[in-house]
Design a protein around this motif. Sequence first.
Motif, mmCIF file in Angstrom:
data_model
loop_
_atom_site.group_PDB
_atom_site.id
_atom_site.type_symbol
_atom_site.label_atom_id
_atom_site.label_comp_id
_atom_site.label_asym_id
_atom_site.label_seq_id
_atom_site.Cartn_x
_atom_site.Cartn_y
_atom_site.Cartn_z
ATOM 1 N N VAL A 1 -4.527 6.213 -1.091
ATOM 2 C CA VAL A 1 -3.427 5.298 -1.307
ATOM 3 C C VAL A 1 -3.828 4.453 -2.548
ATOM 4 C CG1 VAL A 1 -2.945 4.974 1.119
ATOM 5 C CG2 VAL A 1 -4.730 3.670 -0.062
ATOM 6 N N THR A 2 -2.703 3.767 -3.177
ATOM 7 C CA THR A 2 -2.829 2.916 -4.363
ATOM 8 C C THR A 2 -2.256 1.552 -3.609
ATOM 9 O OG1 THR A 2 -2.198 4.739 -5.524
ATOM 10 C CG2 THR A 2 -1.769 2.556 -6.594
ATOM 11 N N VAL A 3 -2.801 0.501 -4.060
ATOM 12 C CA VAL A 3 -2.477 -0.737 -3.740
ATOM 13 C C VAL A 3 -1.856 -1.845 -4.614
ATOM 14 C CG1 VAL A 3 -4.728 -1.866 -3.982
ATOM 15 C CG2 VAL A 3 -3.110 -2.866 -2.383
ATOM 16 N N TYR A 4 -0.744 -2.079 -4.667
ATOM 17 C CA TYR A 4 -0.177 -3.217 -5.760
ATOM 18 C C TYR A 4 -0.125 -4.688 -5.204
ATOM 19 C CZ TYR A 4 0.993 1.244 -8.019
ATOM 20 O OH TYR A 4 1.118 2.238 -8.634
ATOM 21 N N GLN B 1 3.255 -9.189 -7.259
ATOM 22 C CA GLN B 1 3.643 -9.243 -8.813
ATOM 23 C C GLN B 1 3.684 -7.956 -9.381
ATOM 24 O OE1 GLN B 1 4.947 -11.865 -10.116
ATOM 25 N NE2 GLN B 1 5.488 -10.494 -11.940
ATOM 26 N N GLN B 2 2.550 -7.250 -9.258
ATOM 27 C CA GLN B 2 2.658 -5.889 -9.823
ATOM 28 C C GLN B 2 3.701 -4.893 -9.236
ATOM 29 O OE1 GLN B 2 -1.459 -4.712 -8.464
ATOM 30 N NE2 GLN B 2 -2.183 -4.673 -10.484
ATOM 31 N N GLN B 3 4.128 -5.045 -8.166
ATOM 32 C CA GLN B 3 5.335 -4.321 -7.584
ATOM 33 C C GLN B 3 6.479 -4.710 -8.346
ATOM 34 O OE1 GLN B 3 7.001 -1.547 -6.477
ATOM 35 N NE2 GLN B 3 5.355 -1.699 -4.567
ATOM 36 N N ARG C 1 3.983 5.482 -8.027
ATOM 37 C CA ARG C 1 4.305 4.110 -8.117
ATOM 38 C C ARG C 1 5.487 3.546 -7.243
ATOM 39 N NH1 ARG C 1 1.106 5.201 -11.904
ATOM 40 N NH2 ARG C 1 0.485 4.064 -13.582
ATOM 41 N N GLY C 2 5.559 3.957 -5.983
ATOM 42 C CA GLY C 2 6.604 3.545 -5.038
ATOM 43 C C GLY C 2 6.463 2.537 -4.483
ATOM 44 N N PRO C 3 7.356 2.153 -3.439
ATOM 45 C CA PRO C 3 8.245 2.833 -3.292
ATOM 46 C C PRO C 3 9.520 2.747 -3.815
ATOM 47 C CG PRO C 3 8.033 1.191 -1.572
ATOM 48 C CD PRO C 3 7.301 0.851 -2.776
ATOM 49 N N PHE C 4 9.629 2.083 -4.714
ATOM 50 C CA PHE C 4 11.054 1.693 -5.378
ATOM 51 C C PHE C 4 11.068 2.638 -6.668
ATOM 52 C CE2 PHE C 4 9.928 -2.181 -3.440
ATOM 53 C CZ PHE C 4 10.912 -2.418 -2.561
ATOM 54 N N ALA C 5 10.140 2.865 -7.484
ATOM 55 C CA ALA C 5 10.295 3.575 -8.606
ATOM 56 C C ALA C 5 10.203 4.917 -8.276
ATOM 57 C CB ALA C 5 9.141 3.094 -9.748
ATOM 58 N N GLU C 6 9.565 5.338 -7.372
ATOM 59 C CA GLU C 6 9.468 6.772 -7.050
ATOM 60 C C GLU C 6 9.066 7.005 -5.575
ATOM 61 O OE1 GLU C 6 6.194 9.119 -8.327
ATOM 62 O OE2 GLU C 6 5.390 7.297 -8.850
ATOM 63 N N ILE C 7 9.429 8.021 -5.187
ATOM 64 C CA ILE C 7 9.222 8.318 -3.481
ATOM 65 C C ILE C 7 7.695 8.275 -3.329
ATOM 66 C CG2 ILE C 7 9.143 10.274 -1.982
ATOM 67 C CD1 ILE C 7 11.877 11.237 -2.795
ATOM 68 N N SER C 8 7.565 7.597 -2.169
ATOM 69 C CA SER C 8 5.990 7.265 -1.895
ATOM 70 C C SER C 8 5.971 7.740 -0.148
ATOM 71 C CB SER C 8 5.690 5.921 -2.076
ATOM 72 O OG SER C 8 4.697 5.521 -0.905
ATOM 73 N N VAL D 1 0.790 -1.046 0.103
ATOM 74 C CA VAL D 1 0.080 -0.010 -0.059
ATOM 75 C C VAL D 1 0.747 1.397 -0.014
ATOM 76 C CG1 VAL D 1 -1.918 1.146 1.001
ATOM 77 C CG2 VAL D 1 -1.721 -1.242 1.400
ATOM 78 N N VAL D 2 0.695 2.048 -1.008
ATOM 79 C CA VAL D 2 1.532 3.190 -1.164
ATOM 80 C C VAL D 2 0.931 4.558 -1.451
ATOM 81 C CG1 VAL D 2 3.702 1.703 -2.331
ATOM 82 C CG2 VAL D 2 2.052 3.156 -3.955
ATOM 83 N N GLN D 3 1.799 5.674 -1.334
ATOM 84 C CA GLN D 3 0.943 6.738 -1.595
ATOM 85 C C GLN D 3 0.176 6.953 -2.853
ATOM 86 O OE1 GLN D 3 3.929 10.069 -1.521
ATOM 87 N NE2 GLN D 3 2.260 11.570 -2.416
#
Lengths: 242, 403
Positions: free
Chosen positions: B263-266, B269-271, B62-69, B56-58
């Motif tokens: 929030v956005t949830v991934y 696998q999506q992550q 597309r965080g927390p790896f690809a961008e800041i979340s 569950v990210v901001q």
Amino acid sequence: MTQTSAQSTAALEALNLTKVYGTGNTEVIAMNDVTLRVARGEIVALLGPSGAGKSTLLTALGLINPPNSGRIVIGGTPVMDGPRALVDLPAFRRRHLGFVFQKANLIPFLNAVENVQVALEINDVPPRTARQRAMELLDYLGVADRADNLPDALSGGQQQRVAVARALANHPSLILADEPTAALDSHRGRQVMELFRKVAHERAAAVLVVTHDHRSLDVFDRTCEMEDGRLRGTVDTSTAMV
Amino acid sequence: MNLATKDIRHNFGRFALTTVGVGLLLMIVMGMGGIYRGLIREATLLVDRIGGDFWVVQGSTRGPFAEISRVPPILEDRVRGVPGVASARRFVSHTIQREFRGRPLRIVVQGLAWPDDQGAWLPLIAGRPLGQAHLEMVADRSLGLPLGEKVKLGKDIYEVVGLTSGMVGSGGDGLGFFTVSDAQSIQFDLPGDAIRLDRQSRRARAEAMDMGRVQPLVLERSAGMSDGIPALGPPMVSAVLVALEPGADPHAVAATIASWPDVTVYSEQQQKDLLLSGMVDKARRQLGLFRALLIIISTIIMALIIYTLTLDKVHDIAMLKLIGARNSVIVSLILQQALLIGALGYGLAYWFGTFAFPRFPRMVTIEAPDLLQLAAIVLGISVLASLLGIWKAVRIEPNKVLS
Ligand SMILES: Nc1ncnc2c1ncn2[C@@H]1O[C@H](COP(=O)(O)OP(=O)(O)OP(=O)(O)O)[C@@H](O)[C@H]1O
Ligand SMILES: [Mg+2]
């Protein structure tokens, strides 16, 4: 040996061979209407000054230098009609022809016995048989003790004898030799010539040898002379010597 | 009698050198493939190992790896309330670069949700997981910190109590595991002067505001520690990791969380897909292109080698033809040598690789399907490379013997 018997058993018949190198200013008629017959069991010397066309004739007969015109018949089989091959030339060469040149031209990465063996294997002789026959040939030529040596480790005379063994390997009906003894001392040279004579007579092969060595002409049944691309008359030395 | 091997034995030195050269080239080709696989492994390793079912990210990031979340830690409790959720942990991750004993030390600081998560899932090769809420860390071996080493990060000194192997971030830097609060204090560490200045300006702002005047407590707190100011709340975390109860419907849980607007949830696998499509994709194409170029170069070099080997044998090939050798004899001589160089080069490449690849700064992963693919490529290269030599050889006239 009568003319008719020589014709009927002819190992080699060359009829009206002509070869022209280059064109225009650089044109050289190396072979001009050359006709030659050699019988089975006959050893013939081919003499003539440098540039006379001896090598040209020999390579034409060896099927590696097609003439411009004329016919070549070997062992009764027509093989060349002008520049046109009438048979599979590589197959014909490996079955019926043997070559010896001034240089031994041994394959440097094969030892003495393998250099002979390879000619047999190319002619579909199974490796074991080929090896055995190659050893016998080296023995016959007196170099069996050097069988495992690479060409580099052999003297010029030894190399040339291995080359002769290779030429004899497939029991050729025609052996062509271009100054085979030029690189040998006169004693060794004479030995090789006598060997050719022995092979011609014992194995009923026709042998044609280009040579400048007039001292061993007595070995030959007959000599031919070439000059300016023409074959001038033949002398039967065997009868002359008697 | 095999002419190819006889020739090789005779020219062994040159042949060996050639094969070593081809082997080194192929090792690089092999390494390229391995680096690519390693890149994917490294990128997805953490997501794989940490084992959350959902991230569950901001909102709309597309965080927390690809961008800041950034999400508030309180989100943990909200997620725990969703039916089907077994547990929720906060995830804190950021990269720091510090000087340590005269060399740069890059650590991906990874917060573990103490006390729920003490790092028991970590692939430890030495030591133990975290045993107390503060001042301990588990370091990856690639950081070069031995067990018991003490590292000063921010204002505190952390002791290495455990070592992992192969735990690196998507940039290839080793992971360091701390409790979340330690991770945050490393992240938000400021020099003393900066803190004093910050407090002063905060106090000045508070004095200028209505709230500061009517609420003396706010004025007082504004000059204290930042987490003592209720309005600011505790520092944010990067994401919240969700583990499902056995038998829970993942779609229902995801749908519930996804309906929250902040929030956005991934899914796991999506992550991973986010990581691979975004950060790794360009590197992958770069490596792929480089690999293709290397294969072309290898082919050209091998072709030239085979061609010169053939040129050296012109006289011998002419002699073989003179005594009546079929073209197949000549072709197989050249083709066998090419294949032998290719096969031995491949073997050497693999062998060299076992020494070289572990010394590469980033992970090189050699996988069996890639090895098979490269073997097929080498076979193709060898055949292709011999064509030039074969083309030359079949054209050699037997009367070349005389020249
Ligand atoms: N490949 C070639 N191209 C052009 N001219 C050639 C070629 N080979 C031979 N000739 C010419 O043909 C003529 C006959 O040459 P050939 O080699 O047959 O003479 P030869 O009798 O063998 O001489 P030698 O005793 O010096 O070996 C010479 O004038 C030579 O210059
Ligand atoms: Mg000549």
